[in-house]
Each structure stands twice: as structure tokens, then as C-alpha cells.
Design a protein around this motif. Structure first.
Motif, short mmCIF file in Angstrom:
data_model
loop_
_atom_site.label_atom_id
_atom_site.label_comp_id
_atom_site.label_asym_id
_atom_site.label_seq_id
_atom_site.Cartn_x
_atom_site.Cartn_y
_atom_site.Cartn_z
N THR A 63 2.22 -15.07 6.18
CA THR A 63 2.35 -13.61 5.95
C THR A 63 2.75 -13.24 4.52
N THR A 64 3.29 -14.09 3.79
CA THR A 64 3.60 -13.69 2.47
C THR A 64 2.40 -13.43 1.63
N VAL A 65 1.43 -14.83 1.54
CA VAL A 65 0.33 -15.02 1.09
C VAL A 65 -0.65 -13.93 1.28
N SER A 66 -0.91 -13.74 2.53
CA SER A 66 -2.15 -12.97 2.89
C SER A 66 -1.90 -11.54 2.62
N THR A 67 -0.63 -11.04 2.93
CA THR A 67 -0.27 -9.67 2.58
C THR A 67 -0.22 -9.31 1.12
N GLU A 68 0.14 -10.21 0.28
CA GLU A 68 -0.05 -10.01 -1.25
C GLU A 68 -1.63 -9.81 -1.68
N ILE A 69 -2.37 -10.77 -0.80
CA ILE A 69 -3.83 -10.60 -1.26
C ILE A 69 -4.28 -9.31 -0.95
N LYS A 70 -4.03 -8.93 0.33
CA LYS A 70 -4.45 -7.52 0.94
C LYS A 70 -4.10 -6.54 0.01
N ASN A 71 -2.89 -6.64 -0.36
CA ASN A 71 -2.37 -5.59 -1.43
C ASN A 71 -3.14 -5.37 -2.67
N ILE A 72 -3.45 -6.48 -3.45
CA ILE A 72 -4.35 -6.51 -4.59
C ILE A 72 -5.61 -5.76 -4.19
#
Length: 352
Positions: free
Chosen positions: A241-250
Motif C-alpha cells: 500500500t505504501t509503495v504503490s500509493t507513492e508510485i501512483k502519486n508521482i
């Protein structure tokens, strides 16, 4: 590296090993080995959630993630040793599983190495830019501008090898249903441990594929695949959740890449490019010098980060290859050494 194409099929259509509690038929000694492996797996996954989310997808974070995969695969090797399952006692399905997964991991790791090499080659163009900027010659500035333009085009181009990662990832997802093990307590422990290792490996490889392809199309969501009853499940959910959310945000901000160090270089290149292309006034000279200085600094950080990441990716490749070759060698009648296929002592050089 790939084997001849075969019709797609799941090697794991034998049933779900998680229908019953893992400890219901395991002797205490074997249960202790499995608990130890799963506790260590949780700890390795937990390290992938940084205190500062801005560290996610930095090259140092990617080095940590790939290093964690190497450690997890070493843990599997150690577990196999502790279980004392002779290769002659391995079920044919287990061997099929191991060999099929390993060849896919080798293929996808080769794709990652190809992209790291391509990105590192861009450092030569940046060095050329910086060398030309040491001169005060307008002619050299124009040449530096041309080299900088070439670099910007190169890092935004697509790598065909990385574009082939998605089918490999899909195959790895298909393989997450492990064969149902009967009449082998040791086999159940091995399959449970391999499941955890494969989930971690598949997800992290999808993160790398998303980062190198600059696309969330390669980013997998495995939360619904992982049973919540597993002791490491909640940690894995948190990581994903943490990693995927940050990637999508970028990517939602319109960035062409999620690689932090590459973005930093590109930002300074974008500030420097118009000054080189159109020229700059005396009032802009300080800004020009500052941009050159920051470009040099961030370019070195990018190059060093890529070198360090390349080493751990290569280490992971060797670990997978040595395990595969050792198994194949042990399956051959009359093989003198489990490492003779590699022509060197891989246990000593790679997996210590």
C-alpha cells in the motif's frame, strides 16, 4: 535465457495449501523452522517501509529492496538445508515449480540489468556536457546544449527489454497457488516458505518494472491474493500500500520517471537547457553557475546510485542462477559437484 515458448498454464493447479492451519499436522521442530522463516520474512519486508515516503524509489531504497530479495532467497536455501530434504526426495511438482520460477526470475533480472546499463550510459553524455561547460566558449556551450538534448531524449526513450516484463510478471502471479502437499510435513514447510518468498519477489519485481518502464501498468496488486492468516501478511499489505500509493502519486504529477535521483538530474538539466540554448545575460551568470554545479553533483549521485544498484541486481541474478544450477546438477547422475555447471564454487563466492 528463456526456454522455448510453451502454452501458458499454471504449475500450481494442485490445490491451495492454506485451506487448513499451517500447524495442524506439523511436528514442533518443523513448525519452529517455518515460524523462524516467516518471522525473518516479516522483518525483511518491514525494512522496506521508510520513515520518509520521499525515500521510496530512490536508488538507495531500490538497492535495499533488491538486497532484501537476495536475503530472502538465501533464507530459502538455508531452510532447505535445515529441512534435510535430499533432492532425490523432491516431488516432481516441486522441481517443476522451482525451475520454472527461476528461469522467469533470470529473464526479468536480465531486463533490469539492461535498463541500468542504459541509464548508466547516459552518464557519459552528462560528463560530456559538464566538460564543455568548463569552457567560456559560446561554441562549446552550443555543443553542450546538443549533448544535453541527446541525454534528455535518451532517458525518456523506452527499453524493449523492459517492455517484455509484464508477461513474465503475469506468469509469476499465476504461479502463486502452490501445489497441495500430501504425506510430507517437510514438503509443506518448504511450500509455505516458498510462497512467502515468491509473493515478496513478484511484488518487488513489479515495482522495479514499473519504475524502469515509467508505467503503473507493470505494478501488481497482490493484497487480495495473500491470505490474511499468514503471519507476514499485514506487513506485506503495508509495504504494498505504501509503495504503490507513492508510485501512483508521482506519476499523477506528470513526472516521466519515479526514480528520485534521475528526476533530480533532469530538473537541473531543464533549468540549464534554456540558458545554453538561448544564451544568458550577466545578471543570469550566477544562476547559470549554480545550475552547472548542481547538475554535476546530482549526476554523480545518479551514477553512483546506479552502480550500487547494478551490483545488488547482479548478486540476485547469481543467487537464483546458482540455486538453479545446483538443483539441475544434483538431478544428473554422476555429477561430481553441485556447482560444476557454473565452473566455480558458487556456495563460497555467492551464498555465504
Amino acid at each position: 535465457m528463456s526456454r522455448p515458448q510453451e502454452p501458458q498454464r499454471s504449475f500450481f493447479h494442485f490445490g491451495n495449501p492454506f485451506r487448513s492451519p499451517k500447524g495442524s499436522h506439523l511436528p514442533p521442530g518443523l513448525l519452529s523452522l517455518l515460524d523462524k522463516f516467516e518471522k525473518t520474512l516479516s522483518e525483511r519486508l518491514q525494512k522496506l517501509v521508510p520513515k520518509d515516503k520521499s525515500d521510496i524509489l530512490s536508488l538507495s531504497w531500490m538497492k535495499l529492496a533488491m538486497g532484501s530479495l537476495s536475503e530472502i532467497h538465501r533464507d530459502i536455501k538455508d531452510l532447505i538445508t535445515e529441512l534435510e530434504i535430499p533432492v532425490t526426495d523432491w516431488d516432481e511438482k516441486w522441481i517443476d515449480v522451482y525451475l520454472d520460477i527461476s528461469v522467469k526470475l533470470l529473464d526479468i533480472t536480465i531486463a533490469f540489468t539492461s535498463e541500468l546499463t542504459r541509464l548508466n550510459q547516459g552518464h557519459l553524455l552528462l560528463q560530456c556536457v559538464l566538460h564543455k561547460l568548463e569552457s567560456n566558449s559560446p561554441d562549446q556551450f552550443l555543443r553542450a546544449c546538443s549533448s544535453l538534448h541527446s541525454w534528455r531524449e535518451q532517458i525518456r526513450s523506452k527499453n524493449p527489454r523492459v517492455e517484455t516484463c509484464r508477461p513474465v510478471l503475469d506468469n509469476l502471479v499465476e504461479s502463486l497457488d502452490l501445489p497441495k502437499v500430501r504425506n510430507s510435513a517437510k514438503g509443506k514447510v518448504l511450500m509455505h516458505a516458498m510462497y512467502g518468498a515468491k509473493v515478496a519477489t513478484t511484488y518487488i519485481c513489479s515495482v522495479f518494472a514499473a519504475a524502469f518502464s515509467s508505467s503503473t501498468d507493470n505494478l501488481l496488486d497482490l493484497n487480495s491474493t495473500v491470505p490474511a492468516t499468514l503471519p507476514w501478511a499485514q506487513v506485506f499489505y503495508n509495504v504494498q500500500t505504501t509503495v504503490s500509493t507513492e508510485i501512483k502519486n508521482i506519476f499523477s504529477r506528470g513526472e516521466f520517471t519515479v526514480l528520485r535521483e534521475l528526476l533530480a538530474v533532469d530538473n537541473w538539466a531543464n533549468k540549464l537547457y534554456p540558458l545554453l540554448q538561448d544564451g544568458f545575460s550577466p545578471a543570469q551568470e550566477e544562476s547559470f553557475k549554480h545550475s552547472v554545479s548542481e547538475l554535476r553533483k546530482t549526476a554523480e549521485e545518479l551514477s553512483q546510485g546506479l552502480d550500487n544498484l547494478s551490483k545488488v541486481v547482479d548478486d540476485f541474478f547469481k543467487i537464483v542462477l546458482s540455486g538453479r544450477d545446483a538443483l539441475l546438477c544434483n538431478l544428473r547422475a554422476g555429477c561430481a559437484s553441485p556447482n560444476s555447471v557454473l565452473g566455480r564454487n558458487t556456495d563460497e563466492q555467492i551464498v555465504r
